[in-house]
Design a protein around this motif. Structure first.
Motif, PDB file in Angstrom:
ATOM      1  N   MET A  41      12.640  -0.357   2.693  1.00  0.00           N
ATOM      2  CA  MET A  41      12.835  -1.336   1.626  1.00  0.00           C
ATOM      3  C   MET A  41      11.487  -1.775   1.037  1.00  0.00           C
ATOM      4  N   HIS A  42      10.490  -1.948   1.886  1.00  0.00           N
ATOM      5  CA  HIS A  42       9.151  -2.266   1.386  1.00  0.00           C
ATOM      6  C   HIS A  42       8.591  -1.118   0.554  1.00  0.00           C
ATOM      7  N   PHE A  43       8.878   0.101   0.944  1.00  0.00           N
ATOM      8  CA  PHE A  43       8.437   1.279   0.189  1.00  0.00           C
ATOM      9  C   PHE A  43       9.053   1.269  -1.209  1.00  0.00           C
ATOM     10  N   VAL A  44      10.342   0.957  -1.310  1.00  0.00           N
ATOM     11  CA  VAL A  44      11.000   0.906  -2.620  1.00  0.00           C
ATOM     12  C   VAL A  44      10.374  -0.189  -3.488  1.00  0.00           C
ATOM     13  N   LEU A  45      10.069  -1.337  -2.904  1.00  0.00           N
ATOM     14  CA  LEU A  45       9.434  -2.407  -3.672  1.00  0.00           C
ATOM     15  C   LEU A  45       8.046  -1.987  -4.136  1.00  0.00           C
ATOM     16  N   TRP A  46       7.332  -1.246  -3.294  1.00  0.00           N
ATOM     17  CA  TRP A  46       6.025  -0.715  -3.706  1.00  0.00           C
ATOM     18  C   TRP A  46       6.193   0.281  -4.856  1.00  0.00           C
ATOM     19  N   PHE A  51       6.659  15.958   2.215  1.00  0.00           N
ATOM     20  CA  PHE A  51       7.116  14.717   1.599  1.00  0.00           C
ATOM     21  C   PHE A  51       5.955  13.727   1.529  1.00  0.00           C
ATOM     22  N   LEU A  52       6.207  12.580   0.930  1.00  0.00           N
ATOM     23  CA  LEU A  52       5.249  11.467   0.891  1.00  0.00           C
ATOM     24  C   LEU A  52       3.859  11.911   0.438  1.00  0.00           C
ATOM     25  N   ASP A  53       3.800  12.440  -0.770  1.00  0.00           N
ATOM     26  CA  ASP A  53       2.520  12.840  -1.366  1.00  0.00           C
ATOM     27  C   ASP A  53       1.780  13.864  -0.513  1.00  0.00           C
ATOM     28  N   GLU A  85       0.795  -1.229   0.000  1.00  0.00           N
ATOM     29  CA  GLU A  85       0.000   0.000   0.000  1.00  0.00           C
ATOM     30  C   GLU A  85       0.825   1.276   0.000  1.00  0.00           C
ATOM     31  N   GLY A  86       2.152   1.170   0.091  1.00  0.00           N
ATOM     32  CA  GLY A  86       2.981   2.366   0.158  1.00  0.00           C
ATOM     33  C   GLY A  86       3.145   2.870   1.576  1.00  0.00           C
ATOM     34  N   LEU A  87       3.935   3.918   1.738  1.00  0.00           N
ATOM     35  CA  LEU A  87       4.314   4.399   3.069  1.00  0.00           C
ATOM     36  C   LEU A  87       3.507   5.592   3.544  1.00  0.00           C
ATOM     37  N   SER A  88       3.004   6.400   2.618  1.00  0.00           N
ATOM     38  CA  SER A  88       2.432   7.693   3.018  1.00  0.00           C
ATOM     39  C   SER A  88       1.258   7.549   3.979  1.00  0.00           C
ATOM     40  N   GLU A  89       0.415   6.518   3.792  1.00  0.00           N
ATOM     41  CA  GLU A  89      -0.769   6.361   4.647  1.00  0.00           C
ATOM     42  C   GLU A  89      -0.437   5.734   5.996  1.00  0.00           C
TER      43      GLU A  89
END
Length: 346
Positions: free
Chosen positions: A245-250, A199-201, A81-85
Protein backbone atom coordinates in the motif's frame (compact mmCIF):
# COMPACT_ATOMS: atom_id res chain seq x y z
CA UNK A 1 -29.34 -12.88 1.63
CA UNK A 2 -27.95 -12.77 -1.93
CA UNK A 3 -25.34 -15.30 -2.98
CA UNK A 4 -22.82 -12.54 -3.65
CA UNK A 5 -23.07 -11.34 -0.04
CA UNK A 6 -22.70 -14.89 1.27
CA UNK A 7 -19.60 -15.47 -0.85
CA UNK A 8 -18.09 -12.13 0.15
CA UNK A 9 -18.78 -12.80 3.80
CA UNK A 10 -15.97 -15.33 4.01
CA UNK A 11 -13.49 -12.47 3.52
CA UNK A 12 -15.41 -9.37 4.58
CA UNK A 13 -16.48 -10.81 7.96
CA UNK A 14 -12.83 -11.36 8.86
CA UNK A 15 -11.94 -7.76 7.99
CA UNK A 16 -15.02 -6.35 9.69
CA UNK A 17 -13.98 -8.06 12.93
CA UNK A 18 -11.13 -5.52 12.95
CA UNK A 19 -12.90 -2.52 11.42
CA UNK A 20 -16.09 -2.05 9.30
CA UNK A 21 -15.44 -2.50 5.58
CA UNK A 22 -16.20 0.56 3.40
CA UNK A 23 -19.26 -0.13 1.23
CA UNK A 24 -17.46 0.26 -2.11
CA UNK A 25 -14.64 -2.01 -0.98
CA UNK A 26 -17.17 -4.56 0.27
CA UNK A 27 -18.74 -4.68 -3.21
CA UNK A 28 -15.35 -5.21 -4.83
CA UNK A 29 -14.54 -8.08 -2.43
CA UNK A 30 -17.95 -9.71 -2.90
CA UNK A 31 -17.58 -9.75 -6.69
CA UNK A 32 -14.09 -11.19 -6.37
CA UNK A 33 -15.26 -13.99 -4.05
CA UNK A 34 -18.09 -14.87 -6.43
CA UNK A 35 -15.58 -15.29 -9.28
CA UNK A 36 -13.48 -17.61 -7.13
CA UNK A 37 -16.26 -20.04 -6.22
CA UNK A 38 -15.17 -23.32 -7.80
CA UNK A 39 -17.41 -26.16 -9.02
CA UNK A 40 -17.37 -28.04 -5.69
CA UNK A 41 -18.40 -24.93 -3.79
CA UNK A 42 -21.30 -24.21 -6.14
CA UNK A 43 -22.49 -27.83 -6.28
CA UNK A 44 -21.91 -29.03 -2.73
CA UNK A 45 -22.14 -25.93 -0.52
CA UNK A 46 -25.56 -25.15 1.02
CA UNK A 47 -24.95 -21.46 0.19
CA UNK A 48 -26.65 -20.35 3.39
CA UNK A 49 -25.72 -17.39 5.55
CA UNK A 50 -22.53 -17.62 7.61
CA UNK A 51 -22.80 -17.60 11.37
CA UNK A 52 -21.23 -14.61 13.17
CA UNK A 53 -17.61 -15.08 14.17
CA UNK A 54 -17.45 -16.46 17.69
CA UNK A 55 -15.06 -15.35 20.37
CA UNK A 56 -11.98 -17.63 20.39
CA UNK A 57 -11.84 -20.00 23.34
CA UNK A 58 -8.04 -20.15 23.28
CA UNK A 59 -5.76 -17.12 23.12
CA UNK A 60 -1.98 -17.28 23.25
CA UNK A 61 0.78 -14.65 23.41
CA UNK A 62 2.14 -13.74 19.97
CA UNK A 63 5.92 -13.71 19.87
CA UNK A 64 7.64 -10.37 19.34
CA UNK A 65 10.95 -10.07 17.50
CA UNK A 66 13.51 -7.28 17.17
CA UNK A 67 13.39 -7.71 13.40
CA UNK A 68 9.83 -6.40 13.25
CA UNK A 69 10.93 -2.97 14.45
CA UNK A 70 13.48 -2.75 11.65
CA UNK A 71 10.92 -4.02 9.12
CA UNK A 72 8.42 -1.37 10.24
CA UNK A 73 11.03 1.35 9.70
CA UNK A 74 11.72 0.02 6.19
CA UNK A 75 7.99 -0.02 5.40
CA UNK A 76 7.72 3.64 6.44
CA UNK A 77 10.58 4.50 4.06
CA UNK A 78 8.80 2.73 1.18
CA UNK A 79 6.13 5.46 1.24
CA UNK A 80 8.80 8.10 0.58
CA UNK A 81 11.38 6.13 -1.42
CA UNK A 82 9.58 3.30 -3.22
CA UNK A 83 9.97 -0.45 -2.84
CA UNK A 84 12.74 -1.48 -5.22
CA UNK A 85 15.64 -0.36 -2.97
CA UNK A 86 14.14 -1.94 0.15
CA UNK A 87 12.51 -5.16 -1.05
CA UNK A 88 15.42 -7.57 -0.55
CA UNK A 89 16.25 -6.29 2.93
CA UNK A 90 12.61 -6.61 3.98
CA UNK A 91 12.30 -10.15 2.59
CA UNK A 92 15.56 -11.13 4.27
CA UNK A 93 14.22 -9.94 7.62
CA UNK A 94 11.02 -11.90 7.04
CA UNK A 95 13.19 -14.98 6.59
CA UNK A 96 15.03 -14.18 9.80
CA UNK A 97 11.74 -14.21 11.71
CA UNK A 98 10.84 -17.57 10.20
CA UNK A 99 14.19 -18.99 11.26
CA UNK A 100 13.71 -17.69 14.79
CA UNK A 101 10.40 -19.54 14.98
CA UNK A 102 11.46 -22.83 13.36
CA UNK A 103 15.23 -23.30 13.82
CA UNK A 104 17.24 -24.65 16.73
CA UNK A 105 19.95 -22.55 18.38
CA UNK A 106 22.59 -24.48 16.43
CA UNK A 107 20.80 -23.87 13.13
CA UNK A 108 20.40 -20.18 13.92
CA UNK A 109 24.12 -19.91 14.68
CA UNK A 110 24.89 -21.49 11.29
CA UNK A 111 22.58 -19.07 9.47
CA UNK A 112 24.11 -16.08 11.26
CA UNK A 113 27.55 -17.27 10.17
CA UNK A 114 26.43 -17.41 6.53
CA UNK A 115 24.71 -14.02 6.68
CA UNK A 116 27.74 -12.38 8.27
CA UNK A 117 29.74 -13.76 5.35
CA UNK A 118 27.49 -11.96 2.90
CA UNK A 119 25.53 -15.07 1.84
CA UNK A 120 21.84 -14.38 1.11
CA UNK A 121 19.11 -16.77 2.23
CA UNK A 122 16.26 -17.89 -0.04
CA UNK A 123 12.81 -19.27 0.75
CA UNK A 124 11.63 -21.78 -1.87
CA UNK A 125 7.93 -22.60 -1.71
CA UNK A 126 6.25 -22.46 -5.15
CA UNK A 127 6.25 -25.90 -6.72
CA UNK A 128 5.42 -26.93 -10.31
CA UNK A 129 3.09 -29.56 -8.84
CA UNK A 130 0.60 -26.82 -7.99
CA UNK A 131 -1.13 -25.81 -4.74
CA UNK A 132 -1.92 -29.35 -3.57
CA UNK A 133 0.90 -30.75 -1.43
CA UNK A 134 0.20 -34.29 -2.62
CA UNK A 135 1.08 -33.23 -6.19
CA UNK A 136 4.34 -31.50 -5.33
CA UNK A 137 7.53 -32.47 -7.15
CA UNK A 138 9.79 -31.43 -4.26
CA UNK A 139 10.00 -34.32 -1.81
CA UNK A 140 12.13 -35.49 1.10
CA UNK A 141 12.76 -39.23 0.74
CA UNK A 142 14.14 -41.64 3.32
CA UNK A 143 16.25 -44.07 1.26
CA UNK A 144 18.65 -46.84 2.20
CA UNK A 145 21.58 -44.48 1.72
CA UNK A 146 19.93 -41.77 3.90
CA UNK A 147 17.75 -38.71 3.43
CA UNK A 148 17.53 -37.35 -0.13
CA UNK A 149 15.87 -34.05 -1.04
CA UNK A 150 14.48 -33.93 -4.57
CA UNK A 151 14.19 -30.22 -5.36
CA UNK A 152 11.96 -28.79 -8.09
CA UNK A 153 11.03 -25.20 -7.27
CA UNK A 154 9.91 -22.35 -9.47
CA UNK A 155 9.58 -18.57 -9.29
CA UNK A 156 11.77 -18.22 -6.20
CA UNK A 157 13.19 -14.78 -5.34
CA UNK A 158 16.72 -14.66 -6.82
CA UNK A 159 16.63 -18.48 -7.05
CA UNK A 160 18.93 -18.31 -10.05
CA UNK A 161 21.83 -17.49 -7.69
CA UNK A 162 21.20 -19.37 -4.46
CA UNK A 163 23.21 -18.77 -1.32
CA UNK A 164 21.61 -20.94 1.35
CA UNK A 165 17.96 -21.94 1.10
CA UNK A 166 14.92 -22.98 3.12
CA UNK A 167 13.19 -25.52 0.87
CA UNK A 168 9.61 -26.55 1.66
CA UNK A 169 9.02 -30.20 0.67
CA UNK A 170 6.46 -32.95 1.00
CA UNK A 171 7.06 -36.24 2.82
CA UNK A 172 5.47 -39.55 1.90
CA UNK A 173 2.28 -40.33 3.86
CA UNK A 174 2.43 -37.08 5.85
CA UNK A 175 -0.24 -34.36 5.53
CA UNK A 176 2.05 -31.41 6.30
CA UNK A 177 5.18 -30.15 4.53
CA UNK A 178 8.62 -29.98 6.08
CA UNK A 179 11.27 -27.29 5.58
CA UNK A 180 14.87 -28.27 4.87
CA UNK A 181 17.72 -25.78 5.32
CA UNK A 182 20.17 -26.34 2.48
CA UNK A 183 23.71 -25.01 3.07
CA UNK A 184 25.54 -23.13 0.29
CA UNK A 185 27.56 -26.15 -0.88
CA UNK A 186 24.41 -28.20 -1.51
CA UNK A 187 22.62 -25.27 -3.15
CA UNK A 188 25.55 -25.07 -5.57
CA UNK A 189 24.72 -28.61 -6.75
CA UNK A 190 21.26 -27.56 -7.96
CA UNK A 191 20.58 -26.42 -11.52
CA UNK A 192 19.56 -22.75 -11.29
CA UNK A 193 18.05 -20.59 -14.03
CA UNK A 194 16.49 -17.10 -14.17
CA UNK A 195 12.91 -17.05 -15.41
CA UNK A 196 11.10 -14.14 -17.02
CA UNK A 197 11.99 -10.47 -17.00
CA UNK A 198 12.90 -8.84 -13.68
CA UNK A 199 10.51 -6.72 -11.61
CA UNK A 200 10.86 -3.51 -9.58
CA UNK A 201 13.06 -1.55 -11.97
CA UNK A 202 15.28 -4.56 -12.61
CA UNK A 203 15.98 -5.14 -8.90
CA UNK A 204 13.92 -8.33 -8.45
CA UNK A 205 14.65 -11.44 -10.53
CA UNK A 206 12.85 -14.74 -10.09
CA UNK A 207 14.40 -18.12 -10.78
CA UNK A 208 13.80 -21.85 -10.97
CA UNK A 209 15.99 -24.56 -9.45
CA UNK A 210 16.02 -28.34 -9.45
CA UNK A 211 18.16 -31.35 -8.56
CA UNK A 212 18.66 -34.02 -5.88
CA UNK A 213 20.97 -33.71 -2.89
CA UNK A 214 21.68 -35.86 0.15
CA UNK A 215 20.78 -34.13 3.41
CA UNK A 216 20.99 -34.89 7.12
CA UNK A 217 18.50 -34.66 9.97
CA UNK A 218 20.21 -31.59 11.42
CA UNK A 219 19.11 -29.68 8.28
CA UNK A 220 15.40 -30.16 9.04
CA UNK A 221 13.59 -27.11 10.46
CA UNK A 222 11.12 -28.83 12.73
CA UNK A 223 10.95 -26.61 15.81
CA UNK A 224 7.41 -25.41 16.49
CA UNK A 225 5.59 -27.35 13.76
CA UNK A 226 2.61 -25.95 11.87
CA UNK A 227 1.82 -23.52 14.69
CA UNK A 228 5.09 -21.69 14.05
CA UNK A 229 4.20 -21.26 10.38
CA UNK A 230 0.84 -19.72 11.34
CA UNK A 231 2.52 -17.33 13.76
CA UNK A 232 5.04 -16.39 11.08
CA UNK A 233 2.25 -15.55 8.61
CA UNK A 234 0.43 -13.54 11.29
CA UNK A 235 3.54 -11.43 11.86
CA UNK A 236 4.65 -11.09 8.24
CA UNK A 237 1.61 -10.88 5.94
CA UNK A 238 0.13 -7.60 7.27
CA UNK A 239 3.56 -6.01 7.06
CA UNK A 240 3.93 -7.17 3.46
CA UNK A 241 0.50 -5.75 2.58
CA UNK A 242 1.32 -2.43 4.26
CA UNK A 243 4.53 -2.18 2.23
CA UNK A 244 2.48 -2.72 -0.95
CA UNK A 245 0.00 0.00 0.00
CA UNK A 246 2.89 2.37 0.72
CA UNK A 247 4.36 1.44 -2.67
CA UNK A 248 1.10 2.40 -4.41
CA UNK A 249 1.05 5.75 -2.58
CA UNK A 250 4.65 6.33 -3.68
CA UNK A 251 3.68 5.48 -7.27
CA UNK A 252 0.88 8.04 -7.05
CA UNK A 253 3.36 10.70 -5.94
CA UNK A 254 5.57 9.76 -8.90
CA UNK A 255 2.63 10.22 -11.26
CA UNK A 256 2.63 6.53 -12.20
CA UNK A 257 -0.76 5.64 -10.69
CA UNK A 258 -4.01 7.60 -10.62
CA UNK A 259 -6.11 7.14 -7.48
CA UNK A 260 -9.71 8.19 -6.98
CA UNK A 261 -10.92 9.28 -3.54
CA UNK A 262 -12.42 5.77 -3.19
CA UNK A 263 -9.10 4.12 -4.05
CA UNK A 264 -7.29 6.36 -1.58
CA UNK A 265 -9.82 5.51 1.12
CA UNK A 266 -9.50 1.78 0.48
CA UNK A 267 -5.70 1.99 0.69
CA UNK A 268 -5.85 3.88 3.98
CA UNK A 269 -8.37 1.33 5.27
CA UNK A 270 -5.98 -1.52 4.47
CA UNK A 271 -3.10 0.32 6.13
CA UNK A 272 -5.26 0.71 9.25
CA UNK A 273 -6.06 -3.02 9.23
CA UNK A 274 -2.36 -3.82 8.93
CA UNK A 275 -1.46 -1.50 11.80
CA UNK A 276 -4.10 -3.11 14.00
CA UNK A 277 -2.75 -6.60 13.23
CA UNK A 278 0.94 -5.74 13.62
CA UNK A 279 0.24 -4.19 17.02
CA UNK A 280 -1.56 -7.32 18.24
CA UNK A 281 0.09 -9.29 21.01
CA UNK A 282 -2.42 -12.19 21.07
CA UNK A 283 -2.66 -15.14 18.66
CA UNK A 284 -6.01 -16.91 18.26
CA UNK A 285 -8.05 -19.03 15.85
CA UNK A 286 -8.98 -15.86 13.92
CA UNK A 287 -5.45 -14.50 13.47
CA UNK A 288 -4.50 -16.47 10.35
CA UNK A 289 -7.87 -15.93 8.66
CA UNK A 290 -7.62 -12.19 9.25
CA UNK A 291 -4.21 -11.92 7.59
CA UNK A 292 -5.41 -14.14 4.74
CA UNK A 293 -8.40 -11.82 4.25
CA UNK A 294 -6.10 -8.79 4.37
CA UNK A 295 -3.87 -10.22 1.65
CA UNK A 296 -6.96 -11.11 -0.40
CA UNK A 297 -8.19 -7.52 -0.13
CA UNK A 298 -4.76 -6.20 -1.15
CA UNK A 299 -4.69 -8.51 -4.17
CA UNK A 300 -8.11 -7.39 -5.37
CA UNK A 301 -7.36 -3.70 -4.86
CA UNK A 302 -4.13 -3.96 -6.89
CA UNK A 303 -5.88 -5.99 -9.58
CA UNK A 304 -8.69 -3.41 -9.79
CA UNK A 305 -6.19 -0.56 -10.19
CA UNK A 306 -4.52 -2.36 -13.09
CA UNK A 307 -7.75 -3.58 -14.73
CA UNK A 308 -9.35 -0.11 -14.58
CA UNK A 309 -6.40 1.50 -16.40
CA UNK A 310 -5.13 3.55 -13.46
CA UNK A 311 -1.57 2.18 -13.64
CA UNK A 312 0.15 3.97 -16.50
CA UNK A 313 2.87 1.70 -17.87
CA UNK A 314 3.21 -2.01 -18.50
CA UNK A 315 6.19 -2.51 -16.19
CA UNK A 316 4.28 -1.12 -13.20
CA UNK A 317 1.17 -3.07 -14.16
CA UNK A 318 3.32 -6.20 -14.17
CA UNK A 319 4.86 -5.31 -10.79
CA UNK A 320 1.47 -4.89 -9.13
CA UNK A 321 -0.02 -8.01 -10.71
CA UNK A 322 2.99 -10.03 -9.50
CA UNK A 323 2.32 -8.91 -5.93
CA UNK A 324 -1.23 -10.28 -6.19
CA UNK A 325 0.37 -13.74 -6.40
CA UNK A 326 3.29 -13.38 -3.98
CA UNK A 327 2.63 -14.34 -0.33
CA UNK A 328 -0.77 -15.79 -1.22
CA UNK A 329 -2.91 -15.53 -4.36
CA UNK A 330 -6.57 -14.54 -4.03
CA UNK A 331 -7.74 -18.08 -4.71
CA UNK A 332 -5.35 -19.57 -2.15
CA UNK A 333 -6.36 -17.05 0.50
CA UNK A 334 -10.06 -17.52 -0.23
CA UNK A 335 -9.81 -21.31 -0.32
CA UNK A 336 -8.07 -21.47 3.07
CA UNK A 337 -10.61 -19.16 4.71
CA UNK A 338 -13.51 -21.01 3.08
CA UNK A 339 -12.21 -24.44 4.13
CA UNK A 340 -12.15 -23.43 7.79
CA UNK A 341 -15.35 -21.38 7.85
CA UNK A 342 -17.73 -23.32 5.59
CA UNK A 343 -19.15 -25.41 8.43
CA UNK A 344 -20.23 -22.38 10.48
CA UNK A 345 -23.69 -21.39 9.21
CA UNK A 346 -26.72 -19.72 10.74
Amino acid sequence: MELQSIAGGFVADQLASISPVPATFQSLLERACMRLFDASMIIEDPLTELAPLREPSVKQPLEQFEQTYVIDQIIDRVRDEGLSEHFHEMIGLFGSIMMSLTATDEQLAQVNHWVEGGIFGHFLMTDPGGPSLQSWKTELEDRDEGLVLNVNKMHGIEAQKLGFAMVVAKQAARPFPITVMLPPDLCAELKQLPVGEPFLDGKLQLGNCRGSVQVSKDMLLSKGGLGSVNRFLTLVRPRFVKSLMHFVLWLKNQGEVELSDTDQGNIEYLIYLCNEQTSATIFSMHSVNRVLATKFASNELLLDLVASGKVKNKARQRDLLAFTKMEGSSYRCFFEIYSKAKGHRV
